[in-house]
Design a protein around this motif. Sequence first.
Motif, PDB file in Angstrom:
ATOM      1  N   ALA A 112     -18.399  35.836  17.760  1.00 49.38           N
ATOM      2  CA  ALA A 112     -17.174  35.058  17.543  1.00 49.38           C
ATOM      3  C   ALA A 112     -17.278  33.768  18.334  1.00 49.38           C
ATOM      4  N   ALA A 113     -16.435  32.818  18.006  1.00 47.61           N
ATOM      5  CA  ALA A 113     -16.418  31.552  18.728  1.00 47.61           C
ATOM      6  C   ALA A 113     -16.054  31.795  20.194  1.00 47.61           C
ATOM      7  N   LEU A 114     -16.738  31.107  21.089  1.00 50.62           N
ATOM      8  CA  LEU A 114     -16.442  31.222  22.512  1.00 50.62           C
ATOM      9  C   LEU A 114     -15.189  30.412  22.849  1.00 50.62           C
ATOM     10  N   TYR A 115     -14.427  30.892  23.811  1.00 46.78           N
ATOM     11  CA  TYR A 115     -13.236  30.173  24.258  1.00 46.78           C
ATOM     12  C   TYR A 115     -12.922  30.576  25.690  1.00 46.78           C
ATOM     13  N   ASP A 116     -12.228  29.697  26.396  1.00 43.92           N
ATOM     14  CA  ASP A 116     -11.777  29.997  27.754  1.00 43.92           C
ATOM     15  C   ASP A 116     -10.536  30.868  27.677  1.00 43.92           C
ATOM     16  N   ARG A 118      -7.148  32.372  28.718  1.00 41.46           N
ATOM     17  CA  ARG A 118      -6.010  31.848  29.470  1.00 41.46           C
ATOM     18  C   ARG A 118      -4.855  32.856  29.477  1.00 41.46           C
ATOM     19  N   GLY A 119      -5.193  34.147  29.637  1.00 39.71           N
ATOM     20  CA  GLY A 119      -4.176  35.187  29.710  1.00 39.71           C
ATOM     21  C   GLY A 119      -3.872  35.865  28.389  1.00 39.71           C
ATOM     22  N   GLU A 120      -4.414  35.355  27.296  1.00 39.26           N
ATOM     23  CA  GLU A 120      -4.211  35.926  25.959  1.00 39.26           C
ATOM     24  C   GLU A 120      -5.555  35.958  25.235  1.00 39.26           C
ATOM     25  N   TRP A 121      -5.782  36.994  24.455  1.00 41.37           N
ATOM     26  CA  TRP A 121      -6.989  37.054  23.638  1.00 41.37           C
ATOM     27  C   TRP A 121      -6.712  36.421  22.289  1.00 41.37           C
ATOM     28  N   GLN A 122      -7.739  35.808  21.747  1.00 42.92           N
ATOM     29  CA  GLN A 122      -7.594  35.268  20.401  1.00 42.92           C
ATOM     30  C   GLN A 122      -7.607  36.419  19.413  1.00 42.92           C
ATOM     31  N   GLN A 123      -7.093  36.197  18.236  1.00 40.99           N
ATOM     32  CA  GLN A 123      -6.956  37.234  17.213  1.00 40.99           C
ATOM     33  C   GLN A 123      -8.288  37.903  16.875  1.00 40.99           C
ATOM     34  N   THR A 127      -8.730  42.150  16.675  1.00 42.56           N
ATOM     35  CA  THR A 127      -9.075  42.900  15.459  1.00 42.56           C
ATOM     36  C   THR A 127     -10.429  43.571  15.573  1.00 42.56           C
ATOM     37  N   THR A 128     -11.339  43.006  16.371  1.00 38.66           N
ATOM     38  CA  THR A 128     -12.659  43.599  16.542  1.00 38.66           C
ATOM     39  C   THR A 128     -12.587  44.874  17.362  1.00 38.66           C
TER      40      THR A 128
END
Length: 130
Positions: A112-116, A118-123, A127-128
Amino acid sequence: MMQLEQYIAAWRAHDVAAILATLAPDCVVIESFGPIYRGHDCVAQWVSRWLAEDGCVIDWTIRDLRTSGEGETAEWAFHYRWRGEEKRFDGATIATLRDGKLSYLREYATTAALYDWRGEWQQTFATTVS
């Protein structure tokens, strides 16, 4: 130049013979997509078929490369085209050396795309894991 660097350079050049020259004759290559290729004949068939099916390594940039007496590891960014689709992902390779050749090579891919965080996970993570 280390063996992994030579292996990746040969892929960028689309040079089957140069790829095989980096590998032990009885090598095991585990691709990040799941297939396992055992020995020069199988690797040659895989690479040749991939190239024949519009396979093209557009860029494969090593970001970090390390070596020990028995192996090499690398983190990299991969950009390719296959069967008309262009894709990119980050990954890593763990390799074992024997007699100066890559005898075992296993690739891992970021899914998946990497991201910093910040207290929340991306969708995609939610789902994974669920």
